[in-house]
Design a protein around this motif. Structure first.
Motif, PDB file in Angstrom:
ATOM      1  N   ASP A 171      -1.611   4.333  -0.071  1.00 45.07           N
ATOM      2  CA  ASP A 171      -3.002   4.341  -0.523  1.00 45.07           C
ATOM      3  C   ASP A 171      -3.954   4.639   0.626  1.00 45.07           C
ATOM      4  O   ASP A 171      -5.021   5.202   0.432  1.00 45.07           O
ATOM      5  CB  ASP A 171      -3.361   2.990  -1.158  1.00 45.07           C
ATOM      6  CG  ASP A 171      -2.533   2.717  -2.405  1.00 45.07           C
ATOM      7  OD1 ASP A 171      -2.241   3.676  -3.150  1.00 45.07           O
ATOM      8  OD2 ASP A 171      -2.169   1.552  -2.622  1.00 45.07           O
ATOM      9  N   ARG A 176      -1.091   7.614  -8.704  1.00 46.72           N
ATOM     10  CA  ARG A 176      -1.543   6.867  -7.530  1.00 46.72           C
ATOM     11  C   ARG A 176      -2.005   7.808  -6.411  1.00 46.72           C
ATOM     12  O   ARG A 176      -2.943   7.499  -5.685  1.00 46.72           O
ATOM     13  CB  ARG A 176      -0.408   5.961  -7.056  1.00 46.72           C
ATOM     14  CG  ARG A 176      -0.852   4.882  -6.109  1.00 46.72           C
ATOM     15  CD  ARG A 176       0.204   3.803  -6.030  1.00 46.72           C
ATOM     16  NE  ARG A 176      -0.054   2.879  -4.958  1.00 46.72           N
ATOM     17  CZ  ARG A 176       0.725   1.882  -4.642  1.00 46.72           C
ATOM     18  NH1 ARG A 176       1.826   1.652  -5.327  1.00 46.72           N
ATOM     19  NH2 ARG A 176       0.427   1.077  -3.652  1.00 46.72           N
ATOM     20  N   SER A 184       0.824  -1.211   0.000  1.00 50.43           N
ATOM     21  CA  SER A 184       0.000   0.000   0.000  1.00 50.43           C
ATOM     22  C   SER A 184       0.862   1.265   0.000  1.00 50.43           C
ATOM     23  O   SER A 184       0.373   2.348  -0.245  1.00 50.43           O
ATOM     24  CB  SER A 184      -0.964   0.009   1.187  1.00 50.43           C
ATOM     25  OG  SER A 184      -0.265   0.281   2.392  1.00 50.43           O
ATOM     26  N   LYS A 214      -5.983   8.101  -4.818  1.00 51.70           N
ATOM     27  CA  LYS A 214      -6.346   7.976  -3.406  1.00 51.70           C
ATOM     28  C   LYS A 214      -7.092   9.208  -2.900  1.00 51.70           C
ATOM     29  O   LYS A 214      -7.683   9.178  -1.836  1.00 51.70           O
ATOM     30  CB  LYS A 214      -5.121   7.677  -2.539  1.00 51.70           C
ATOM     31  CG  LYS A 214      -4.311   8.858  -2.130  1.00 51.70           C
ATOM     32  CD  LYS A 214      -3.273   8.457  -1.104  1.00 51.70           C
ATOM     33  CE  LYS A 214      -2.895   9.661  -0.274  1.00 51.70           C
ATOM     34  NZ  LYS A 214      -2.119   9.405   0.869  1.00 51.70           N
TER      35      LYS A 214
END
Length: 153
Positions: A40, A83, A19, A87
């Motif tokens: 994340d 990414r 993560s 999130k």
């Protein structure tokens, strides 16, 4: 040599906690190692400690002296990679391009682009007064100069 070894250790640490992901890695003069990570689900102090230990416990200070700092991307830090945008879907962002600036809700984010939505007051097409309209912008990452999450209290 040091850079390759540290990069390998960072990759191993991130494989152990998928993560987490790397935002920045730099070795400054005097072997000052700076590692900035994000996750994340956010980054805890323990996440930073684990990454730090993975690096520090596998480098030999007798061979090379170094200092090590492992931090998380701060709340005010600009978003740097897809990414991070993913999130933050659902949050309000301030996004600058070469031509425009937006303050809008991040509706979608994929590997190529983001979709922003907001409401604006515009003059009525006919007559006096204003009307609220829904606006949308789809921006490719390459067009984004800077993007930050807007923190509201």
């Amino acid at each position: 040599m040091l850079e390759q070894e540290v990069r390998r250790l960072i990759e191993e640490a991130l494989e152990e906690n998928p993560s987490l992901f790397l935002i920045e890695f730099e070795i400054k003069g005097d072997n000052q190692i700076l590692v900035v990570i994000d996750g994340d689900k956010g980054v805890s102090v323990n996440d930073c400690i684990e990454v730090s230990r993975k690096i520090e416990h596998n480098l030999d200070r007798d061979e090379q002296d170094f200092s090590l700092e492992v931090t998380s991307a701060g709340a005010a830090s600009p978003l740097a990679m897809p990414r991070q945008f993913k999130k933050n879907v659902g949050r309000k962002l301030s996004v600058k391009t070469e031509e425009q600036q937006f303050e809008a809700k991040l509706e979608e984010a994929n590997d190529e682009e983001i979709t922003l939505r907001w409401k604006a007051r515009e003059p009525k097409p006919v007559g006096k007064g204003k009307v609220t309209v829904n606006k949308e912008a789809v921006l490719e990452y390459a067009d984004i100069v800077e993007a930050k999450v807007m923190i509201t209290f």
